[in-house]
Design an enzyme around this catalytic site. Structure first.
Site, PDB file in Angstrom:
ATOM      1  N   ASP A 111     -10.460   3.253   5.524  1.00  0.00           N
ATOM      2  CA  ASP A 111     -10.771   1.830   5.384  1.00  0.00           C
ATOM      3  C   ASP A 111     -12.282   1.585   5.482  1.00  0.00           C
ATOM      4  O   ASP A 111     -12.759   0.498   5.168  1.00  0.00           O
ATOM      5  CB  ASP A 111     -10.081   1.054   6.539  1.00  0.00           C
ATOM      6  CG  ASP A 111      -9.173  -0.034   6.008  1.00  0.00           C
ATOM      7  OD1 ASP A 111      -9.207  -0.291   4.793  1.00  0.00           O
ATOM      8  OD2 ASP A 111      -8.448  -0.633   6.815  1.00  0.00           O
ATOM      9  N   GLN A 154      -3.843  -1.802  10.170  1.00  0.00           N
ATOM     10  CA  GLN A 154      -3.769  -3.082   9.457  1.00  0.00           C
ATOM     11  C   GLN A 154      -4.240  -4.249  10.333  1.00  0.00           C
ATOM     12  O   GLN A 154      -3.731  -4.449  11.435  1.00  0.00           O
ATOM     13  CB  GLN A 154      -2.308  -3.311   8.992  1.00  0.00           C
ATOM     14  CG  GLN A 154      -2.128  -4.575   8.174  1.00  0.00           C
ATOM     15  CD  GLN A 154      -2.867  -4.558   6.835  1.00  0.00           C
ATOM     16  OE1 GLN A 154      -2.854  -3.564   6.118  1.00  0.00           O
ATOM     17  NE2 GLN A 154      -3.528  -5.654   6.493  1.00  0.00           N
ATOM     18  N   LYS A 186       0.843  -1.203   0.000  1.00  0.00           N
ATOM     19  CA  LYS A 186       0.000   0.000   0.000  1.00  0.00           C
ATOM     20  C   LYS A 186       0.881   1.257   0.000  1.00  0.00           C
ATOM     21  O   LYS A 186       0.569   2.240  -0.659  1.00  0.00           O
ATOM     22  CB  LYS A 186      -0.936  -0.008   1.223  1.00  0.00           C
ATOM     23  CG  LYS A 186      -2.057  -1.049   1.120  1.00  0.00           C
ATOM     24  CD  LYS A 186      -2.751  -1.289   2.450  1.00  0.00           C
ATOM     25  CE  LYS A 186      -3.654  -2.508   2.408  1.00  0.00           C
ATOM     26  NZ  LYS A 186      -4.160  -2.924   3.721  1.00  0.00           N
TER      27      LYS A 186
END
Ligand code: NDP
Length: 300
Positions: A118, A95, A51
């Site tokens: 997210d 994450q 990412k």
């Protein structure tokens, strides 16, 4: 193989090109995303690295915040508070997976909804339910919608069968498909581990979205001829002939489903790259909206 392959690599590159152009046209500080990683789980190290690399390619700044596996949820939340308050940070990504001792959803909920690129916090999930486009949609389901849109798949009145009901893929994908707009306006059935006779249901699907995490659970005979198949699964299976000793497969038996479907996503190279592209798109959206708020505050 009658099915045409939906090329997630190609479509994600188109999106990244658009994002890159948008970043270049922005005035003010560059969009910035902060990654939060706990521990050294190899998959997490890989995904965050990937990412960051893509962010750099499109002109998005990234900051990596590392925490030892031994850190507590309170320490992690305190660090998220600091990022929430930092005006130089526009997006925050925690994450997953987090250590077992932590309540993942509580940590996701700690992220300022305006920076929750997210789309996992309760405010953004709520906005998705309310069809409020000011929120952030989780990147994988958002990527699925883009794949369908850019592959000219008509969802209007279609029967979409979603297999999987997780908060990060299945549920938001189902909500997007019943949205009162296109791509949406579909009739949606959601299946899960307690569903009886899964094949009898998937065989009714004009579009099947498989987000299960079970390699090859969906076989060719579970797909209606002409259906569109979106395989979200990313599963490692042992393969002595592969360099790494394993290969990645989806939740769908690709070779079988491709014989009956009209369009199908491969694994890898289908939904996976779309998830990263949508994260970049969400980060730019967050940056623009926060800068808009700041300039409005400056005028008041
Ligand atoms: P979860 O484990 O959170 O959810 C899996 C879902 O599948 C659950 O709802 C579960 O049901 C259901 N399920 C499990 N077994 C069966 C079964 N035998 N029949 C029907 N349903 C079943 O997984 P995620 O949603 O996080 O991920 C799903 C897959 O997608 C994984 O392979 C993951 O790696 C991949 N993934 C890929 C991404 C990408 O970028 N391409 C991003 C995110 C995930 P129940 O709720 O009853 O337990």
């Amino acid at each position: 193989m009658p099915a045409s392959v939906i090329d997630g690599n190609k479509i994600s590159q188109e999106i990244l090109e658009e994002v890159s152009q948008e970043v270049a046209s922005l005035k003010g500080p560059k969009p910035t995303i902060a990654f939060v990683r706990v521990g050294e789980d190899p998959a997490s190290v890989f995904y965050v690295g990937k990412k960051q690399k893509v962010a750099a390619q499109v002109g998005i700044e990234s900051k990596l915040n590392l925490f030892p596996k031994s850190c507590t949820q309170a320490e992690l939340c305190a660090a998220i508070d600091v990022l929430n308050a930092d005006p130089a940070v526009h997006g925050i990504l925690v994450q997953a997976p987090l250590p077992d001792e932590m309540n993942e959803q509580e940590v996701f909920n700690r992220v300022d909804p305006r920076k929750d690129v997210d789309g996992f916090c309760r405010d953004n999930l709520g906005k998705l339910c309310q069809e409020d486009d000011s929120g952030f949609v989780a990147c994988t389901p958002a990527g699925i919608v883009e794949l369908l849109k850019r592959s000219d798949v008509n969802t209007e009145g279609a029967h979409v069968v979603v297999v999987g009901r997780s908060l990060i893929v299945g549920k938001p994908a189902a909500l997007l498909m019943i949205k009162k707009a296109l791509p949406g306006n579909a009739t949606v059935t959601v299946c899960h581990s307690r569903t009886k006779d899964l094949g009898a249901i998937t065989r009714q699907g004009d579009i099947v979205i498989a987000a299960i995490g079970r390699p090859g659970l969906i076989t060719g005979d579970m797909i209606k001829p002409g259906a569109v198949v979106i395989d979200v699964g990313i599963n490692r299976v042992e393969d002595a002939t592969a360099k790494k000793g394993y290969r990645l497969v989806g939740d769908v038996v690709f070779e079988e489903a491709a014989e009956v479907a009209s369009q199908i996503t491969p694994v890898p190279g289908g939904v996976g790259p779309m998830t990263v592209a949508m994260l970049m798109s969400n980060t730019v959206k967050a940056c623009k909206s926060l800068q808009g708020e700041q300039s409005l505050a400056g005028k008041l």
